[in-house]
Structures are given as C-alpha cells and as structure tokens.
Design an enzyme around this catalytic site. Structure first.
Site, short mmCIF file in Angstrom:
data_model
loop_
_atom_site.label_atom_id
_atom_site.label_comp_id
_atom_site.label_asym_id
_atom_site.label_seq_id
_atom_site.Cartn_x
_atom_site.Cartn_y
_atom_site.Cartn_z
N PHE A 19 0.84 -1.18 0.00
CA PHE A 19 0.00 0.00 0.00
C PHE A 19 0.89 1.24 0.00
CE2 PHE A 19 -4.59 0.06 0.51
CZ PHE A 19 -4.86 1.42 0.58
N HIS A 49 1.32 -6.06 6.60
CA HIS A 49 0.31 -6.11 5.54
C HIS A 49 0.92 -6.48 4.19
CE1 HIS A 49 -2.78 -4.14 8.11
NE2 HIS A 49 -1.72 -3.57 8.66
N HIS A 53 -2.27 -11.63 4.25
CA HIS A 53 -2.21 -11.24 5.66
C HIS A 53 -3.61 -11.20 6.27
CE1 HIS A 53 -2.85 -7.40 3.53
NE2 HIS A 53 -3.56 -7.05 4.60
N ASP A 55 -5.77 -9.00 8.84
CA ASP A 55 -5.90 -7.79 9.64
C ASP A 55 -6.38 -8.16 11.04
OD1 ASP A 55 -5.22 -6.15 7.54
OD2 ASP A 55 -7.25 -5.40 7.17
N HIS A 59 -6.07 -2.83 13.72
CA HIS A 59 -5.81 -2.10 12.48
C HIS A 59 -6.86 -1.02 12.23
CE1 HIS A 59 -4.49 -1.25 8.46
NE2 HIS A 59 -5.52 -1.83 7.88
N HIS A 161 -14.22 -2.09 6.49
CA HIS A 161 -13.50 -2.40 7.72
C HIS A 161 -14.35 -2.09 8.95
CE1 HIS A 161 -9.83 -2.53 5.20
NE2 HIS A 161 -9.32 -3.26 6.17
N GLU A 173 -6.56 -10.55 3.34
CA GLU A 173 -6.37 -9.73 2.14
C GLU A 173 -5.13 -10.20 1.39
OE1 GLU A 173 -8.26 -5.54 3.85
OE2 GLU A 173 -6.16 -6.03 4.28
#
Length: 219
Positions: A19, A49, A53, A55, A59, A161, A173
C-alpha cells in the site's frame, strides 16, 4: 490418496507491492556461511500487511485486539471460493448470490483474472459494506479477497473495515485465487502470535475436501 493443496499466498520478496506509504519488504544478511560462521541468518523489515495477511481489529479499532490475541478458529475450516471477476470497483451481493446457498463460515472472493503480484493496483476491487453485513447475517465469520484491501484504495472512512468491526468478522487480504475454481475447500491461514501488531502475514492455503468413501453393502 493425497489431498490436493492450493497455495493462495503471493510471493514475499523485495519489490513485492505494498500500500502506498507502507513499509516494503527488505532483507539483509546478519550472518553468512564463511570460515568461522556455520550458518546464514537474515534480518527482515516489513509491514505486516505485505503479502497474504490477516488484519487484526487493532488495524481499524484503536481498542481492538492485536494479532497475537486473536482466536484461531476463524482462520481454519470449511470455506467457499466465489468468483466475482471484473465485476466493478465494489463487490455487491448480486455478484455473490449465485453461490451463496448454504454458505460455510468462511468466504473468499476472487476478483482478478490474474492477480497483480508484482505491482500495486490503485484500482483494486473491494467489498461494498452492505455485502459484509449480508454475509454476517448468514453466519459468515471470515471474509477474504484477492486484493490489498476490503475497502477502495483511496477510502478514508473504510466502511467495510468498520462493518467488519461492528459484526466481529475476521478478514484476509492479498490472496491469490487465480487457479482456484469456485467451490468448497478447507482453509488454513493462521496469523502469527504477534502480541502488539495490527496485522500478521499468513501462509494461506486451501485443501481439497475429500469425497466421502462409498458405502458398501457387504457384510
């Protein structure tokens, strides 16, 4: 007979996409085999991440659980892979309804024909928050997706989320589902016991569910 396994984790190495602004994977050698040194020992730096992974609630919730505090049951057990390839920026219920009968507790959604494991995709597909709510209503405990986020990359409110937080679901994800047909499997994707982390890398796999042995009428 052996049970077929699908590795649904992307490669983690230098250059693996992250990201924007996140910590990329880096590795250096703390020790290398040489006279007087019998082993190779590496040192790695990465965001939790990177790659496939899980979360943790921390997070997206300042008081949420860390990865090391998570119960493992949601990450292990029957799951269904549903295809929603090229259906648009948000996965809505209409994209999943064709395969939503008698859902198991874990649902993984494939959105890519071929996952971009070597580049960042700013146009990644994500879940509509209403889809998360409907899956939770049907008893789903974990959702997974083959993109870097269950929310659009540019989102600041993170509605999916927040739906996960409200409904107490777990999320995976960055999966790679390129070679996985729609259907039911066994998922194994356990987070590490990282006691203060907001996420954890996983080595996510699917196992074939064996067909039951045919019954015999013989005495």
């Amino acid at each position: 007979m052996s049970t077929r396994i699908w590795d649904i984790s992307p490669p983690v190495q230098e250059g693996a996409p992250v990201f924007p602004g996140d910590t990329p994977y880096r590795q250096r050698w703390a020790a290398q085999i040489a006279p007087g040194c019998p082993v190779n020992v590496s040192e790695i730096t990465l965001s939790p991440h990177v790659g496939a992974h899980a979360d943790a609630p921390l997070h997206y919730d300042p008081t949420g659980q860390t990865s090391g505090q998570l119960a493992l049951e949601p990450y292990l057990g029957p799951c269904r892979v549903i295809h929603a390839i090229g259906k648009g920026p948000l996965v809505t219920w209409e994209h999943l309804a064709h395969a939503a009968r008698d859902l198991p507790a874990r649902v993984l959604v494939r959105t890519y024909e071929r996952a971009p494991v070597e580049r960042w995709d700013p146009q990644l597909a994500a879940f509509a928050a209403a889809t998360i709510e409907q899956l939770a209503d049907l008893g789903v405990l974990l959702v997974g997706i083959d993109t870097a986020s269950i929310d659009p990359a540019e989102s600041k409110e993170l509605p999916s989320h927040q739906a996960i937080r409200r409904r107490r679901l777990r999320v995976l994800e960055n999966l790679v589902l390129d070679d996985v047909a729609e259907g039911d499997y066994e998922l194994i994707a356990l987070p590490l016991k990282l006691m203060t982390a907001d996420a954890s890398p996983v080595r996510a796999i699917l196992r074939e569910i064996p067909n039951p042995a045919p019954s015999s009428d013989l005495p």
